[in-house]
Design a protein around this motif. Structure first.
Motif, PDB file in Angstrom:
ATOM      1  N   THR A 181      -7.936  12.567  -1.012  1.00  0.00           N
ATOM      2  CA  THR A 181      -8.414  11.126  -1.721  1.00  0.00           C
ATOM      3  C   THR A 181      -7.128   9.979  -2.370  1.00  0.00           C
ATOM      4  OG1 THR A 181      -9.900  10.182  -3.558  1.00  0.00           O
ATOM      5  CG2 THR A 181      -8.169  11.805  -4.171  1.00  0.00           C
ATOM      6  N   ARG A 182      -7.502   8.809  -2.155  1.00  0.00           N
ATOM      7  CA  ARG A 182      -6.544   8.068  -2.912  1.00  0.00           C
ATOM      8  C   ARG A 182      -7.059   7.244  -4.144  1.00  0.00           C
ATOM      9  NH1 ARG A 182      -3.923   2.313  -0.185  1.00  0.00           N
ATOM     10  NH2 ARG A 182      -6.035   1.510  -0.574  1.00  0.00           N
ATOM     11  N   VAL A 183      -6.391   7.844  -5.077  1.00  0.00           N
ATOM     12  CA  VAL A 183      -6.843   7.456  -6.559  1.00  0.00           C
ATOM     13  C   VAL A 183      -6.303   5.669  -6.832  1.00  0.00           C
ATOM     14  CG1 VAL A 183      -7.323   9.781  -7.350  1.00  0.00           C
ATOM     15  CG2 VAL A 183      -5.104   8.663  -7.792  1.00  0.00           C
ATOM     16  N   ALA A 222       2.719  10.584  -2.278  1.00  0.00           N
ATOM     17  CA  ALA A 222       3.141   9.245  -2.970  1.00  0.00           C
ATOM     18  C   ALA A 222       3.117   8.062  -2.219  1.00  0.00           C
ATOM     19  CB  ALA A 222       4.407   9.401  -3.768  1.00  0.00           C
ATOM     20  N   ILE A 223       2.465   6.926  -2.267  1.00  0.00           N
ATOM     21  CA  ILE A 223       2.796   5.961  -1.455  1.00  0.00           C
ATOM     22  C   ILE A 223       4.049   5.031  -1.920  1.00  0.00           C
ATOM     23  CG2 ILE A 223       1.829   3.834  -0.291  1.00  0.00           C
ATOM     24  CD1 ILE A 223      -0.946   4.796  -1.306  1.00  0.00           C
ATOM     25  N   LEU A 224       4.798   4.716  -1.004  1.00  0.00           N
ATOM     26  CA  LEU A 224       5.972   3.964  -1.106  1.00  0.00           C
ATOM     27  C   LEU A 224       6.093   2.466  -0.966  1.00  0.00           C
ATOM     28  CD1 LEU A 224       8.864   5.225  -2.026  1.00  0.00           C
ATOM     29  CD2 LEU A 224       9.580   4.956   0.127  1.00  0.00           C
ATOM     30  N   GLY A 243       2.009   4.131   7.271  1.00  0.00           N
ATOM     31  CA  GLY A 243       0.963   3.578   6.578  1.00  0.00           C
ATOM     32  C   GLY A 243      -0.114   2.948   7.304  1.00  0.00           C
ATOM     33  N   PRO A 244      -0.648   1.726   6.704  1.00  0.00           N
ATOM     34  CA  PRO A 244      -1.648   0.980   7.439  1.00  0.00           C
ATOM     35  C   PRO A 244      -1.059   0.179   8.466  1.00  0.00           C
ATOM     36  CG  PRO A 244      -0.888  -0.091   5.248  1.00  0.00           C
ATOM     37  CD  PRO A 244      -0.345   1.242   5.428  1.00  0.00           C
ATOM     38  N   PHE A 245      -1.915  -0.206   9.278  1.00  0.00           N
ATOM     39  CA  PHE A 245      -1.618  -1.166  10.595  1.00  0.00           C
ATOM     40  C   PHE A 245      -3.139  -2.137  10.652  1.00  0.00           C
ATOM     41  CE2 PHE A 245      -1.329  -3.255  14.827  1.00  0.00           C
ATOM     42  CZ  PHE A 245       0.181  -3.541  14.668  1.00  0.00           C
ATOM     43  N   LEU A 295       4.282   5.088   3.818  1.00  0.00           N
ATOM     44  CA  LEU A 295       4.783   3.787   3.495  1.00  0.00           C
ATOM     45  C   LEU A 295       3.646   2.742   3.513  1.00  0.00           C
ATOM     46  CD1 LEU A 295       7.077   1.567   4.366  1.00  0.00           C
ATOM     47  CD2 LEU A 295       6.108   1.151   6.386  1.00  0.00           C
ATOM     48  N   GLY A 296       3.722   1.952   2.535  1.00  0.00           N
ATOM     49  CA  GLY A 296       2.623   1.012   1.974  1.00  0.00           C
ATOM     50  C   GLY A 296       3.142  -0.364   2.292  1.00  0.00           C
ATOM     51  N   PRO A 297       3.201  -0.896   3.496  1.00  0.00           N
ATOM     52  CA  PRO A 297       3.926  -2.012   3.903  1.00  0.00           C
ATOM     53  C   PRO A 297       3.233  -3.379   3.194  1.00  0.00           C
ATOM     54  CG  PRO A 297       2.589  -1.585   5.725  1.00  0.00           C
ATOM     55  CD  PRO A 297       2.536  -0.246   4.760  1.00  0.00           C
ATOM     56  N   ALA A 298       2.181  -3.462   2.951  1.00  0.00           N
ATOM     57  CA  ALA A 298       1.289  -4.440   2.400  1.00  0.00           C
ATOM     58  C   ALA A 298       1.756  -4.736   0.942  1.00  0.00           C
ATOM     59  CB  ALA A 298      -0.186  -4.486   2.600  1.00  0.00           C
ATOM     60  N   ASP A 299       1.550  -3.736   0.126  1.00  0.00           N
ATOM     61  CA  ASP A 299       2.158  -3.957  -1.244  1.00  0.00           C
ATOM     62  C   ASP A 299       3.521  -4.076  -1.512  1.00  0.00           C
ATOM     63  OD1 ASP A 299       0.092  -4.275  -3.336  1.00  0.00           O
ATOM     64  OD2 ASP A 299      -0.816  -2.146  -2.334  1.00  0.00           O
ATOM     65  N   LEU A 300       4.315  -3.060  -0.614  1.00  0.00           N
ATOM     66  CA  LEU A 300       5.894  -3.426  -0.793  1.00  0.00           C
ATOM     67  C   LEU A 300       6.267  -4.639  -0.309  1.00  0.00           C
ATOM     68  CD1 LEU A 300       8.244  -1.994  -1.094  1.00  0.00           C
ATOM     69  CD2 LEU A 300       8.151  -1.012   1.496  1.00  0.00           C
ATOM     70  N   THR A 320       0.156   9.172  10.564  1.00  0.00           N
ATOM     71  CA  THR A 320      -0.081   7.767   9.931  1.00  0.00           C
ATOM     72  C   THR A 320      -1.378   7.569   9.335  1.00  0.00           C
ATOM     73  OG1 THR A 320      -0.058   5.360  10.636  1.00  0.00           O
ATOM     74  CG2 THR A 320      -1.185   6.976  12.276  1.00  0.00           C
ATOM     75  N   TRP A 321      -1.932   6.584   9.074  1.00  0.00           N
ATOM     76  CA  TRP A 321      -3.299   6.033   8.436  1.00  0.00           C
ATOM     77  C   TRP A 321      -3.861   5.482   9.472  1.00  0.00           C
ATOM     78  CZ3 TRP A 321      -2.454   2.862   3.254  1.00  0.00           C
ATOM     79  CH2 TRP A 321      -1.866   3.643   2.169  1.00  0.00           C
ATOM     80  N   SER A 322      -5.185   5.483   9.515  1.00  0.00           N
ATOM     81  CA  SER A 322      -6.147   4.978  10.344  1.00  0.00           C
ATOM     82  C   SER A 322      -7.173   4.419   9.488  1.00  0.00           C
ATOM     83  CB  SER A 322      -6.906   5.968  11.223  1.00  0.00           C
ATOM     84  OG  SER A 322      -8.157   5.725  11.498  1.00  0.00           O
TER      85      SER A 322
END
Ligand SMILES: CCC(=O)SCCNC(=O)CCNC(=O)[C@H](O)C(C)(C)COP(=O)(O)OP(=O)(O)OC[C@H]1O[C@@H](n2cnc3c(N)ncnc32)[C@H](O)[C@@H]1OP(=O)(O)O
Ligand SMILES: O=CC(=O)O
Ligand SMILES: [Mg+2]
Length: 365
Positions: free
Chosen positions: A98-100, A161-163, A254-256, A187-192, A280-282
């Motif tokens: 889960t992602r809380v 952890a999401i970076l 992470g997300p694409f 990797l969390g490219p959007a928030d980063l 990776t994330w889907s």
């Protein structure tokens, strides 16, 4: 490891009655971490039929779930985890993550205190967003130990952890080493991008403006100058990979977000795979097949790797194979691939068939 703790303390439970923290993080296949919103009935309805065909199903409670649906998402996840066979737990083919919500949000505490007692025995990994430093992991670590002890769980839930903040990237090594529960980083490219004040508006992937241009041709000012698009995420992924490898845990892309652009998605995933990421994330069902393909070594690579293993005999010295020098170090790279292929073949019958069909000529030349 924090200097204030002795090595022995590091592996003691943080609450009386909590399970012993792990000394190793198992290398479970996790090529695609497939996100779904448990409050979305259409998506939730698809989850039972996805079990067995994706390595990880992740019930997302954070961004992309509307504020009004946070409780419904949490309860939806409890229902799905409780009612879906073969999902989550140490022997399941499809892990349950889960992602809380972020630790400073109004929902994170309720996410953890509701999920751990209700479905903690099925939850393999809890993904924590917007991690800034070791202090965030220490908080989650202690709270999880207390909740696990209260719930009588015998297996520790792992933490991912999401970076996705500049401070998180600056602290990446201490985050990875903050707890024996640490399973990996994404990797969390959007928030980063937002946190760094990058001037982009995309979710992952490249950008046509981030480029290097070929030098001008002498005395031909109008001659075409090739441009080479660069990877905005190379630096961060490389830092993640090194930090994860140092601590024996696993890095992920992470997300694409451009769901329609399956070609660029595959390229971005492959860059991450080549640099050392394990998955990776889907975000959409069609990204699962892309991730499974990219994060499984190709038959050609495994054929070559097995030839090197065979040619290297006891693993020392140098040999020539197809005109190239192979030695102890190239053998180690090949063994990484061969071990990964074995882990994946154990859970993916189609891949097993492909890898089993390889026949090798072990002759060095
Ligand atoms: C950016 C930073 C981040 O935090 S990224 C992580 C957070 N975001 C997410 O989790 C997004 C998850 N994905 C989605 O919300 C959807 O896939 C989005 C991108 C909105 C597209 O949905 P939609 O327009 O319905 O796509 P579609 O019509 O092509 O869907 C076809 C059928 O498949 C379903 N579907 C869609 N996504 C998922 C999914 N992730 N898991 C399971 N099922 C999914 C749709 O509901 C649709 O079903 P049906 O055929 O209508 O019954
Ligand atoms: O959570 C992911 C991101 O890119 O932000
Ligand atoms: Mg994010």
């Amino acid at each position: 490891m924090p200097s204030s703790k002795s090595p022995k303390d590091f592996f003691r439970p943080l609450a009386v009655g909590a399970p012993t923290p792990p000394t190793e993080i198992p290398a479970r296949p996790s090529r695609a971490i497939h996100f779904f919103d448990p409050s979305n009935e259409k998506m939730a309805a698809k989850i039972p039929q996805m079990v067995g065909s994706v390595d990880v199903l992740l019930g997302n409670l954070e961004d992309a779930v509307k504020a009004d649906n946070k409780e419904a998402a949490r309860e939806g996840l409890v229902t799905i985890a409780s009612e879906t066979d073969g999902l989550g737990g140490p022997d399941a083919k499809t892990q349950l993550w889960t992602r809380v919500n972020s630790l400073d949000s109004p929902w994170a505490l309720d996410d953890l205190t509701r999920l751990v007692p209700a479905i903690g025995h099925k939850l393999d990994v809890i993904m924590v967003p917007k991690v800034q430093g070791a202090e965030d992991i220490h908080y989650v670590d202690r709270l999880l130990a207390q909740l696990e002890a209260k719930a009588g769980l015998d297996r520790p839930i792992l933490v991912h952890a999401i970076l996705e903040t500049a401070r998180g990237v600056a602290n990446v090594e201490e985050i990875c080493g903050a707890s024996p529960r640490m399973q990996g980083l994404s990797l969390g490219p959007a928030d980063l991008a937002a946190d760094r004040r990058m001037k982009t508006t995309r979710v992952g992937g490249g950008h046509p403006g981030y480029l290097v241009r070929q030098d001008p041709v002498a005395e031909q000012p109008d001659a075409h100058r090739a441009i080479f698009q660069q990877d905005l995420w190379h630096y961060t992924i490389a830092r993640m990979v090194d930090a994860c490898a140092t601590h024996g845990i696993y890095p992920y892309y992470g997300p694409f977000g451009d769901i329609a652009d399956v070609v660029a998605c595959e390229d971005q995933f492959r860059n991450a795979f080549l640099l050392g990421c394990v998955g990776t994330w889907s975000l959409h069902p069609k990204q699962i097949a892309i991730a499974n393909k990219v994060f499984s070594p190709s038959v050609e690579d495994i054929t070559h790797a097995r030839r090197v293993v065979a040619a290297m005999g006891d693993g020392t010295g140098a040999v020539m194979l197809d005109g190239k020098m192979e030695d102890d170090a190239s053998l180690k790279q090949c063994l990484v691939m061969v071990e990964l292929a074995e882990q994946l073949a154990a859970i993916d019958p189609e891949l097993k068939k492909q890898y089993d069909a390889i026949s090798i000529d072990s002759e060095a030349n």
